[in-house]
Design a protein around this motif. Structure first.
Motif, PDB file in Angstrom:
ATOM      1  N   TYR A 381       0.850  -1.185   0.000  1.00 39.91           N
ATOM      2  CA  TYR A 381       0.000   0.000   0.000  1.00 39.91           C
ATOM      3  C   TYR A 381       0.884   1.232   0.000  1.00 39.91           C
ATOM      4  N   SER A 382       0.525   2.216  -0.796  1.00 41.34           N
ATOM      5  CA  SER A 382       1.249   3.483  -0.833  1.00 41.34           C
ATOM      6  C   SER A 382       0.262   4.618  -1.027  1.00 41.34           C
ATOM      7  N   ASN A 383       0.548   5.743  -0.371  1.00 44.74           N
ATOM      8  CA  ASN A 383      -0.321   6.913  -0.453  1.00 44.74           C
ATOM      9  C   ASN A 383       0.547   8.158  -0.350  1.00 44.74           C
ATOM     10  N   THR A 384       0.454   9.012  -1.359  1.00 45.66           N
ATOM     11  CA  THR A 384       1.213  10.260  -1.372  1.00 45.66           C
ATOM     12  C   THR A 384       0.237  11.416  -1.542  1.00 45.66           C
ATOM     13  N   THR A 385       0.325  12.382  -0.633  1.00 46.95           N
ATOM     14  CA  THR A 385      -0.573  13.537  -0.635  1.00 46.95           C
ATOM     15  C   THR A 385       0.246  14.809  -0.776  1.00 46.95           C
ATOM     16  N   ASN A 386      -0.156  15.667  -1.738  1.00 49.25           N
ATOM     17  CA  ASN A 386       0.493  16.962  -1.947  1.00 49.25           C
ATOM     18  C   ASN A 386      -0.562  18.042  -1.729  1.00 49.25           C
ATOM     19  N   ARG A 387      -0.384  18.799  -0.666  1.00 53.90           N
ATOM     20  CA  ARG A 387      -1.399  19.793  -0.300  1.00 53.90           C
ATOM     21  C   ARG A 387      -1.167  21.150  -0.960  1.00 53.90           C
ATOM     22  N   THR A 388      -0.086  21.286  -1.711  1.00 52.55           N
ATOM     23  CA  THR A 388       0.168  22.557  -2.391  1.00 52.55           C
ATOM     24  C   THR A 388      -0.113  22.491  -3.879  1.00 52.55           C
ATOM     25  N   VAL A 389      -0.127  21.306  -4.468  1.00 51.66           N
ATOM     26  CA  VAL A 389      -0.418  21.134  -5.889  1.00 51.66           C
ATOM     27  C   VAL A 389      -1.615  20.200  -6.020  1.00 51.66           C
ATOM     28  N   VAL A 390      -2.644  20.654  -6.679  1.00 52.78           N
ATOM     29  CA  VAL A 390      -3.874  19.883  -6.814  1.00 52.78           C
ATOM     30  C   VAL A 390      -3.748  18.882  -7.967  1.00 52.78           C
ATOM     31  N   GLY A 391      -4.223  17.663  -7.730  1.00 51.30           N
ATOM     32  CA  GLY A 391      -4.295  16.671  -8.791  1.00 51.30           C
ATOM     33  C   GLY A 391      -3.093  15.778  -8.937  1.00 51.30           C
ATOM     34  N   VAL A 392      -2.162  15.813  -8.001  1.00 45.75           N
ATOM     35  CA  VAL A 392      -0.983  14.953  -8.105  1.00 45.75           C
ATOM     36  C   VAL A 392      -0.942  13.895  -7.007  1.00 45.75           C
ATOM     37  N   ASP A 393      -2.005  13.776  -6.219  1.00 48.68           N
ATOM     38  CA  ASP A 393      -2.047  12.750  -5.177  1.00 48.68           C
ATOM     39  C   ASP A 393      -2.120  11.366  -5.817  1.00 48.68           C
ATOM     40  N   THR A 394      -1.497  10.408  -5.171  1.00 45.76           N
ATOM     41  CA  THR A 394      -1.508   9.029  -5.666  1.00 45.76           C
ATOM     42  C   THR A 394      -1.815   8.071  -4.519  1.00 45.76           C
ATOM     43  N   GLU A 395      -2.475   6.962  -4.857  1.00 48.36           N
ATOM     44  CA  GLU A 395      -2.783   5.909  -3.883  1.00 48.36           C
ATOM     45  C   GLU A 395      -2.824   4.583  -4.612  1.00 48.36           C
ATOM     46  N   ASP A 396      -2.240   3.555  -4.008  1.00 46.66           N
ATOM     47  CA  ASP A 396      -2.186   2.253  -4.661  1.00 46.66           C
ATOM     48  C   ASP A 396      -2.289   1.155  -3.610  1.00 46.66           C
ATOM     49  N   LEU A 397      -3.116   0.173  -3.885  1.00 45.41           N
ATOM     50  CA  LEU A 397      -3.256  -1.018  -3.050  1.00 45.41           C
ATOM     51  C   LEU A 397      -3.223  -2.223  -3.969  1.00 45.41           C
ATOM     52  N   SER A 398      -2.310  -3.141  -3.718  1.00 41.58           N
ATOM     53  CA  SER A 398      -2.166  -4.289  -4.610  1.00 41.58           C
ATOM     54  C   SER A 398      -1.806  -5.524  -3.801  1.00 41.58           C
ATOM     55  N   GLY A 399      -2.087  -6.685  -4.395  1.00 36.16           N
ATOM     56  CA  GLY A 399      -1.774  -7.964  -3.778  1.00 36.16           C
ATOM     57  C   GLY A 399      -1.207  -8.916  -4.808  1.00 36.16           C
ATOM     58  N   LEU A 400      -0.517  -9.925  -4.329  1.00 29.21           N
ATOM     59  CA  LEU A 400       0.145 -10.860  -5.235  1.00 29.21           C
ATOM     60  C   LEU A 400       0.228 -12.226  -4.581  1.00 29.21           C
ATOM     61  N   VAL A 401      -0.073 -13.256  -5.354  1.00 26.95           N
ATOM     62  CA  VAL A 401       0.130 -14.643  -4.951  1.00 26.95           C
ATOM     63  C   VAL A 401       1.182 -15.226  -5.888  1.00 26.95           C
ATOM     64  N   ARG A 402       2.275 -15.746  -5.327  1.00 29.29           N
ATOM     65  CA  ARG A 402       3.378 -16.208  -6.147  1.00 29.29           C
ATOM     66  C   ARG A 402       3.784 -17.611  -5.710  1.00 29.29           C
ATOM     67  N   ILE A 403       4.035 -18.471  -6.699  1.00 27.28           N
ATOM     68  CA  ILE A 403       4.549 -19.829  -6.463  1.00 27.28           C
ATOM     69  C   ILE A 403       5.920 -19.903  -7.111  1.00 27.28           C
ATOM     70  N   LEU A 404       6.913 -20.251  -6.326  1.00 21.13           N
ATOM     71  CA  LEU A 404       8.277 -20.317  -6.816  1.00 21.13           C
ATOM     72  C   LEU A 404       8.777 -21.749  -6.723  1.00 21.13           C
ATOM     73  N   VAL A 405       9.181 -22.282  -7.852  1.00 22.40           N
ATOM     74  CA  VAL A 405       9.776 -23.613  -7.905  1.00 22.40           C
ATOM     75  C   VAL A 405      11.197 -23.441  -8.398  1.00 22.40           C
ATOM     76  N   ALA A 406      12.157 -23.772  -7.560  1.00 22.58           N
ATOM     77  CA  ALA A 406      13.569 -23.537  -7.901  1.00 22.58           C
ATOM     78  C   ALA A 406      14.388 -24.773  -7.598  1.00 22.58           C
ATOM     79  N   ALA A 407      15.444 -24.940  -8.401  1.00 27.50           N
ATOM     80  CA  ALA A 407      16.368 -26.043  -8.160  1.00 27.50           C
ATOM     81  C   ALA A 407      17.313 -25.681  -7.027  1.00 27.50           C
ATOM     82  N   LEU A 408      17.860 -26.696  -6.387  1.00 26.05           N
ATOM     83  CA  LEU A 408      18.800 -26.462  -5.305  1.00 26.05           C
ATOM     84  C   LEU A 408      20.063 -25.826  -5.840  1.00 26.05           C
TER      85      LEU A 408
END
Length: 408
Positions: A381-408
C-alpha cells in the motif's frame, strides 16, 4: 579493443608485484618453478575460485562474478519475473602478496541481459555504456591501514550507472582511538554526452572514533565537499556550491539489540547565487532488536530541518519506519515494513506526506519433482498527498500470490 586493454591492465596490476619482489634473475627462476596452478572449478562445491595462481609470496585468483539486487518496488504490479530482472556477469581477480600485507582486486562486469534478451559478453565492443570496471588496492602495516579504489560504470549499467568514483584513505589505530582520513572524487556523464553537463564532486573527510570492547562507540567526523558542473551545454545554468559538515555519532551493541544515534550540522554555500547559504540540522536513530531468535525488529527515526538564508524559509522533514522479520521455521517466513515521511516548508510552497507499507507471508510446500517450492502471499500500500499542488495525489493497493519452484 577497449575491454582488451582494461583486462590487460588488470592482469598487469595483479602480476607486477611478482617481478618487483624478486631480488635477481636467479631468485625469479626459482620462484617461478615453485608456482602452483590450480583449476578448482571442476571440484564439486568449490566453484568460487575457478582459476588461481599460488606461490610463496603471491596468490592470485580469478573468478566469475554475478550480481542481481533484491528489488522491492512500491507497487507489486510493477514486479517482473526473476528471469527478466537486471543482473550483471563479469570476471574478477584478487591478488595478495607480502604475506597478506597488500591486497589488490579488480573486476570487469557487463549487463547480463540486453534488449534482445540475449546474454551479453564481457568483451562486447559495440556498447561500452553497459560495462563497469573496478579496481582497489589495500594494505596494512602494524596499526596503519590504507587503500585506494576506482570504479567507473557506463550510463546503461544498472547498478550505480553513469558514475566514476576514485578514493584514497588511511586509518591509524591509537590504542582505543582510531583516526581515519579519506579523499575522494566522483563525477557523472562518464561518456561526456554533449547534451548534458558533468557534475563533479570532491569530498575530504577526517574523523576519530573511540572503540573499546563492551563500551559504546563514539565517533566525530568532519567533511568538506565541493560540487561543480563542467562541460555545461549552452543555455543551461552552471552549478557550483560548497559545504562543510560535522557529525557526532554514538553506537552501542548489546546481546539482543544494537543502536546508533547520529547528529549532523551542515553549512552549504551556493556560489552561483552569490554565496547564498543554508543551514541543516539532522538527527537519525537506527536500531535493531531481536527479543527472540526468530523475530527481528528494525525501527528508524530521523528529523531534518533546513533553513535557507536567501528566502528565510525552513523545510522540515520527519521520517519514521519500522520493519519486522519473523522466521518461525524453515517452512514459514513473515515480513512486514512500513514508513511515514512528511516534508513541509514555512513559506507554504512545500507540504507533502507519504505512507508506504508492505507485507509478505511465505510457506514452504512439498517439493515438486524434487525441487523446493514456496508459496508467498504479498500485499502493498502506498499513499502520497500533496497539499500545495492539486491533482498529483496518488494511492495504490495491490496484492500478489506467487509460487516459486527452484532447483537447489
Amino acid at each position: 579493443m577497449r575491454a582488451g586493454r582494461v583486462i590487460g591492465v588488470l592482469l598487469l596490476l595483479l602480476i607486477l608485484p611478482l617481478t618487483v619482489l624478486a631480488e635477481d634473475s636467479q631468485q625469479s627462476e626459482l620462484l617461478l618453478q615453485r608456482i602452483q596452478f590450480s583449476d578448482t572449478a571442476r571440484v564439486p562445491g568449490s566453484a568460487a575460485i575457478p582459476f588461481s595462481i599460488a606461490s610463496p609470496v603471491l596468490h592470485t585468483s580469478f573468478q566469475a562474478t554475478s550480481f542481481a539486487p533484491q528489488t522491492t518496488p512500491t507497487r507489486l504490479k510493477d514486479l517482473v519475473p526473476d528471469s527478466e530482472r537486471p543482473q550483471t556477469k563479469g570476471i574478477g581477480a584478487n591478488s595478495t602478496w607480502m604475506k597478506g600485507q597488500l591486497t589488490a582486486e579488480g573486476e570487469v562486469a557487463n549487463n547480463a541481459t540486453n534488449e534482445a534478451g540475449m546474454s551479453s559478453r564481457i568483451d562486447r565492443r559495440e556498447d561500452g555504456a553497459t560495462r563497469m570496471v573496478r579496481m582497489a588496492l589495500t594494505g596494512n602495516n602494524g596499526p596503519m591501514r590504507y587503500g585506494i579504489a576506482y570504479r567507473s560504470a557506463g550510463k546503461a549499467f544498472f547498478n550505480s550507472p553513469d558514475q566514476t568514483v576514485r578514493e584514497m584513505w588511511a586509518e591509524w589505530g591509537l590504542g582505543i582511538a582510531k583516526l581515519r582520513s579519506s579523499s575522494g572524487q566522483s563525477w557523472n556523464n562518464v561518456d561526456l554526452d554533449p547534451s548534458r553537463p558533468r557534475i563533479e564532486q570532491q569530498v575530504n573527510r577526517i574523523g576519530i572514533a573511540l572503540v573499546k570492547p563492551a563500551w559504546p562507540e563514539l565517533s566525530l567526523t568532519y567533511a568538506r565537499s565541493a560540487m561543480t558542473s563542467s562541460f555545461t551545454p549552452a543555455g543551461m545554468e552552471r552549478q557550483r556550491n560548497r559545504s562543510n559538515s560535522m557529525e557526532a555519532a554514538l553506537a552501542y551493541a548489546g546481546l539482543t539489540w544494537n543502536a546508533r544515534l547520529s547528529s549532523s550540522y551542515i553549512l552549504t554555500s551556493d556560489d552561483v547565487r552569490g554565496g547564498a547559504g543554508s543551514t541543516t540540522f539532522a538527527q537519525t536513530l537506527v536500531a535493531t532488536y531481536r527479543p527472540i531468535n526468530t523475530l527481528t525488529l528494525a525501527p528508524t527515526f530521523s528529523y531534518r530541518m533546513e533553513t535557507q538564508s536567501w528566502s528565510g524559509a525552513k523545510i522540515q522533514t520527519p521520517t519514521a519506519s519500522v520493519s519486522l522479520l519473523y522466521k518461525q521455521s524453515q517452512r514459514l517466513l513473515v515480513s512486514a515494513a512500513g514508513g511515514y515521511t512528511s516534508t513541509k516548508s514555512t513559506d507554504g510552497l512545500i507540504e507533502t506526506e507519504s505512507i508506504v507499507g508492505r507485507g509478505m507471508c511465505a510457506f514452504s510446500l512439498n517439493p515438486i519433482y524434487g525441487h523446493p517450492t514456496t508459496l508467498s502471499l504479498e500485499a502493498s500500500y502506498s499513499n502520497t498527498t500533496n497539499r500545495t499542488v492539486v491533482g498529483v495525489d496518488t494511492e495504490d493497493l495491490s496484492g500478489l500470490v506467487r509460487i516459486l519452484v527452484a532447483a537447489l
